[in-house]
Scaffold this motif. Structure first.
Motif, PDB file in Angstrom:
ATOM      1  N   ALA A 148       4.901   9.059   4.254  1.00  0.00           N
ATOM      2  CA  ALA A 148       5.390   9.765   3.069  1.00  0.00           C
ATOM      3  C   ALA A 148       6.887   9.543   2.904  1.00  0.00           C
ATOM      4  N   PHE A 149       7.329   9.711   1.666  1.00  0.00           N
ATOM      5  CA  PHE A 149       8.734   9.572   1.315  1.00  0.00           C
ATOM      6  C   PHE A 149       9.110  10.774   0.447  1.00  0.00           C
ATOM      7  N   HIS A 150      10.227  11.418   0.773  1.00  0.00           N
ATOM      8  CA  HIS A 150      10.730  12.535  -0.019  1.00  0.00           C
ATOM      9  C   HIS A 150      12.169  12.231  -0.417  1.00  0.00           C
ATOM     10  N   TYR A 187      13.201   1.105  -3.498  1.00  0.00           N
ATOM     11  CA  TYR A 187      13.936   0.382  -2.452  1.00  0.00           C
ATOM     12  C   TYR A 187      13.152   0.365  -1.147  1.00  0.00           C
ATOM     13  N   HIS A 188      12.585   1.507  -0.782  1.00  0.00           N
ATOM     14  CA  HIS A 188      11.949   1.604   0.525  1.00  0.00           C
ATOM     15  C   HIS A 188      10.431   1.388   0.508  1.00  0.00           C
ATOM     16  N   LEU A 189       9.779   1.602  -0.632  1.00  0.00           N
ATOM     17  CA  LEU A 189       8.320   1.509  -0.668  1.00  0.00           C
ATOM     18  C   LEU A 189       7.807   0.331  -1.488  1.00  0.00           C
ATOM     19  N   TYR A 238      17.272  11.737   1.218  1.00  0.00           N
ATOM     20  CA  TYR A 238      15.879  11.312   1.271  1.00  0.00           C
ATOM     21  C   TYR A 238      15.432  11.228   2.722  1.00  0.00           C
ATOM     22  N   GLU A 239      14.125  11.269   2.907  1.00  0.00           N
ATOM     23  CA  GLU A 239      13.548  11.119   4.242  1.00  0.00           C
ATOM     24  C   GLU A 239      12.316  10.238   4.170  1.00  0.00           C
ATOM     25  N   ILE A 240      12.129   9.474   5.226  1.00  0.00           N
ATOM     26  CA  ILE A 240      10.943   8.638   5.374  1.00  0.00           C
ATOM     27  C   ILE A 240      10.187   9.165   6.585  1.00  0.00           C
ATOM     28  N   TRP A 241       8.961   9.579   6.364  1.00  0.00           N
ATOM     29  CA  TRP A 241       8.154  10.271   7.368  1.00  0.00           C
ATOM     30  C   TRP A 241       7.059   9.310   7.834  1.00  0.00           C
TER      31      TRP A 241
END
Length: 319
Positions: A148-150, A187-189, A238-241
């Protein structure tokens, strides 16, 4: 090195506070001219940077001593003046969002390609190296598989007369603060994200949205929960879980140039703060634009995908 001669269309606050000082300090960049609808205001600002004052935006585009233009105008004016600049043979660095819809963004990107001119949207945070460092941590598997990404970007209430409250000028939270979490998710996903649901809300007496949230999903099932607003306690993170840990980035979108970013890495084995080098993302953006002008850079396709997702958020929220 032959300098890239930049003209500025307007005397907006972001030009005064951030972009013009960065341009003045960047090797290989010359602030050639500053245009304004108010001649006295243009003259005052141009004088601070040794530039030529110009009365009117069209007059600046006619100058042959300007190679490129920076467009810091309200969002609703980006498309028209970016198009005019490209037709005038200028390279363009335009404030985000490039336009207020994917059709306009696609048309400008095509025009830039056909005319051989650089077109860059001024999303500055992607030029800060902290995000590449976080991406490497994830790629190296330190948090396992991404689940997940928040992301959130919101700012406190603005003055009543701020242009972000005007619908006719392209105001509203989605096109202002909403761009940041959407771009961070891309950018991240990656660019295959789709909008699953969204909401936009107006504060009392407002004609534009002052708060919003969206849920996106990747083809692999990774969710991205995004929150943004114009009437909140400040948040920029942001956080990457993952399956084995979580990485969090605070001060993610507008870090001061002298701030050494701290990335929080949480795993079963413990918590670690990773301190990264300070970087000036504004200066790095200006340098990247100038280098693209010199080398013939092409429009970044992620700009188009971002425009499409922003439109999907608006449509989902209206459904």
């Amino acid at each position: 090195m032959t300098p890239v001669r930049i003209g500025v269309l307007g005397c907006a606050d972001i030009a005064r506070r951030r972009m013009l000082p960065a341009m003045a300090a960047t090797e290989g960049v010359e602030i050639a001219a500053i245009a304004g609808r108010d001649a006295a205001r243009a003259r005052e600002l141009a004088g601070q940077f040794g530039a030529r004052p110009v009365h009117g935006y069209a007059e600046l585009l006619d100058r042959d001593d300007v190679d490129a233009v920076y467009v810091p105008l309200p969002a609703a004016l980006h498309e028209a003046w970016t198009e005019a600049a490209l037709h005038a043979g200028k390279h363009v660095l335009a404030e985000k969002p490039l336009t207020t819809g994917p059709a306009g963004t696609g048309r400008l990107m095509t025009l830039a390609e056909q005319s051989g001119r650089v077109l860059m949207e001024n999303v500055m945070f992607v030029h800060h190296p902290q995000h590449a460092a976080v991406g490497k941590l994830v790629a190296d598997g330190v948090i396992g598989e991404v689940r997940a990404f928040h992301a959130a970007f919101a700012i406190p209430a603005l003055p009543e007369d701020n242009i972000r409250h005007r619908a006719d000028l392209g105001g509203g939270a989605l096109w202002d603060t909403g761009v940041y979490p959407v771009r961070a998710a891309l950018y991240h996903l990656g660019d295959s994200l789709r909008v699953v649901g969204a909401t936009l809300a107006r504060g009392p007496g407002r004609t534009v949205e002052t708060a919003g949230a969206a849920l996106l999903r990747s083809p692999e099932g990774v969710s991205a929960q995004l929150t943004f607003g114009l009437d909140h306690a400040y948040r920029s993170s942001y956080e990457i879980w993952g399956s084995e840990g979580r990485v969090t980035v605070d001060r993610a979108f507008t870090p001061p140039a002298d701030l050494a970013p701290q990335v929080l890495l949480e795993r079963r084995s413990g918590t670690e703060r990773i301190v990264l080098p300070a970087a000036d993302q504004v200066a790095r953006t200006v340098a990247a634009f100038a280098e693209a002008v010199r080398t013939g850079g092409r429009p970044d396709p992620v700009c188009m995908r971002q425009a499409e997702l922003l439109q999907e958020v608006r449509e989902r929220a209206a459904a």
